[in-house]
Design a protein around this motif. Structure first.
Motif, mmCIF file in Angstrom:
data_model
loop_
_atom_site.group_PDB
_atom_site.id
_atom_site.type_symbol
_atom_site.label_atom_id
_atom_site.label_comp_id
_atom_site.label_asym_id
_atom_site.label_seq_id
_atom_site.Cartn_x
_atom_site.Cartn_y
_atom_site.Cartn_z
ATOM 1 N N UNK A 13 -73.630 56.200 -30.821
ATOM 2 C CA UNK A 13 -72.863 56.793 -31.909
ATOM 3 C C UNK A 13 -72.137 58.055 -31.486
ATOM 4 N N UNK A 14 -72.791 58.885 -30.680
ATOM 5 C CA UNK A 14 -72.159 60.106 -30.192
ATOM 6 C C UNK A 14 -70.987 59.781 -29.266
ATOM 7 N N UNK A 15 -71.129 58.739 -28.461
ATOM 8 C CA UNK A 15 -70.039 58.336 -27.576
ATOM 9 C C UNK A 15 -68.814 57.884 -28.339
ATOM 10 N N UNK A 16 -69.034 57.078 -29.367
ATOM 11 C CA UNK A 16 -67.913 56.617 -30.197
ATOM 12 C C UNK A 16 -67.261 57.792 -30.912
ATOM 13 N N UNK A 17 -68.072 58.732 -31.395
ATOM 14 C CA UNK A 17 -67.537 59.917 -32.082
ATOM 15 C C UNK A 17 -66.647 60.733 -31.151
ATOM 16 N N UNK A 124 -78.614 49.537 -22.325
ATOM 17 C CA UNK A 124 -78.190 50.540 -21.352
ATOM 18 C C UNK A 124 -76.801 50.216 -20.815
ATOM 19 N N UNK A 125 -76.547 48.934 -20.588
ATOM 20 C CA UNK A 125 -75.218 48.527 -20.127
ATOM 21 C C UNK A 125 -74.147 48.846 -21.150
ATOM 22 N N UNK A 131 -69.727 55.136 -23.069
ATOM 23 C CA UNK A 131 -69.458 56.477 -22.559
ATOM 24 C C UNK A 131 -68.363 56.480 -21.496
ATOM 25 N N UNK A 132 -68.285 55.375 -20.736
ATOM 26 C CA UNK A 132 -67.180 55.257 -19.774
ATOM 27 C C UNK A 132 -65.842 55.175 -20.491
ATOM 28 N N UNK A 133 -65.792 54.348 -21.555
ATOM 29 C CA UNK A 133 -64.562 54.239 -22.344
ATOM 30 C C UNK A 133 -64.219 55.541 -23.034
ATOM 31 N N UNK A 134 -65.253 56.238 -23.566
ATOM 32 C CA UNK A 134 -65.017 57.520 -24.224
ATOM 33 C C UNK A 134 -64.457 58.542 -23.241
ATOM 34 N N UNK A 135 -64.973 58.539 -22.017
ATOM 35 C CA UNK A 135 -64.475 59.472 -20.999
ATOM 36 C C UNK A 135 -63.009 59.188 -20.670
ATOM 37 N N UNK A 175 -55.149 54.223 -25.561
ATOM 38 C CA UNK A 175 -56.380 54.902 -25.956
ATOM 39 C C UNK A 175 -56.996 54.252 -27.194
ATOM 40 N N UNK A 176 -56.145 53.831 -28.119
ATOM 41 C CA UNK A 176 -56.631 53.174 -29.338
ATOM 42 C C UNK A 176 -57.311 51.850 -29.016
ATOM 43 N N UNK A 177 -56.710 51.070 -28.102
ATOM 44 C CA UNK A 177 -57.295 49.785 -27.717
ATOM 45 C C UNK A 177 -58.659 49.975 -27.058
ATOM 46 N N UNK A 178 -58.779 50.989 -26.195
ATOM 47 C CA UNK A 178 -60.064 51.259 -25.533
ATOM 48 C C UNK A 178 -61.107 51.685 -26.554
ATOM 49 N N UNK A 179 -60.712 52.543 -27.499
ATOM 50 C CA UNK A 179 -61.650 53.011 -28.523
ATOM 51 C C UNK A 179 -62.155 51.852 -29.371
#
Length: 264
Positions: A13-17, A124-125, A131-135, A175-179
């Motif tokens: 959830x934090x990663x998506x945020x 975990x995957x 988090x990779x996508x968020x970065x 960026x929108x597509x990755x999110x």
């Protein structure tokens, strides 16, 4: 620590945020709410194609979401109002995706998990992907922040500053597509647009600068994820919708606070 499913869910959830907050600010500023919704709906078709072709769901969702966003960009201004075009494409993509899923034989798929999210089943995957996508999203937005902001404020000013608004919109679209792809596991395609828009809208009355709004939106989104998960655990409610409900309450609170502050 990551063996605890609630810890994995919280980190997801934090990663998506983190990914949705700065991007959601631009969605609000550019009035692209329907655009985000259409991109999210297209992700269902991406999931179906990924399962059929036996490729990564993340890759399929990104590809189809990006294709939808580019299609909207190309077709806009060609005789159709933007809201009409987005309505047609969003619902068509969702319908084709659901039909495509029904043709998948020998593959068990929990459709509700993709529509409304299944954050409690994050592995975990999945965390690595989120988090990779968020970065990547935060990196893209941070890299092009000035250009994106200038083209959002005024395209003529962007041209005068040597900035191509079409390029900036393409970056925003990517960026929108990755999110959308990283959030599909957490809140599902039907609620992704809510996590993009609501925290950013809630942050608006509390912010004096664009940077402040993006940071505040991230904090609201993160708080919504943590509180929403806790509420879902205690009240035995769906986790994804519970997160969005908390974000909506934050929006109501900041709207009232902002109104009272301006009146005073």
């Amino acid at each position: 620590m990551l063996d605890d499913f609630m810890m994995r869910a919280t980190l997801a959830g934090l990663g998506v945020a983190c990914a949705a907050a700065p991007l959601g600010s631009f969605v609000v500023w550019r009035r692209m709410a329907y655009f985000g919704d259409a991109t999210a709906h297209a992700a269902v078709l991406g999931v179906a194609l990924s399962l059929a072709l036996q490729i990564s769901i993340f890759a399929g969702a990104v590809a189809v979401a990006l294709a939808m966003a580019l299609t909207v960009t190309v077709l806009s201004g060609r005789g159709y109002a933007m809201d009409t075009l987005l309505g047609v494409l969003a619902h068509s993509a969702l319908a084709f995706g659901l039909v495509a899923v029904s043709f998948l034989s020998g593959i068990r798929i929990d459709l509700m998990a993709y529509l409304f999210g299944d954050i409690l089943a994050v592995s975990r995957g999945d965390l690595a992907v989120i988090w990779g996508g968020a970065a990547v999203v935060v990196g893209l937005i941070g890299w092009r922040w000035s250009g994106l902001l200038t083209s959002t404020l005024n395209e003529d000013l962007a041209h005068a500053s040597g900035i191509d608004p079409r390029r900036e919109k393409l970056i925003l679209t990517l960026a929108l597509a990755i999110t959308v792809a990283v959030a599909i596991k957490v809140v599902g395609v039907l609620l992704i647009a809510a996590m993009l828009i609501i925290p950013a809208a809630a942050a608006r009355p509390l912010s004096r600068t664009p940077e402040g709004m993006a940071v505040t939106a991230a904090l609201i989104g993160a708080a919504s994820a943590v509180v929403g998960l806790r509420a879902a655990y205690v009240l035995d409610t769906p986790a994804g919708p519970s997160i969005v409900c908390v974000a909506a309450l934050c929006f109501a609170l900041t709207s009232v606070t902002g109104t009272l502050w301006r009146a005073g």
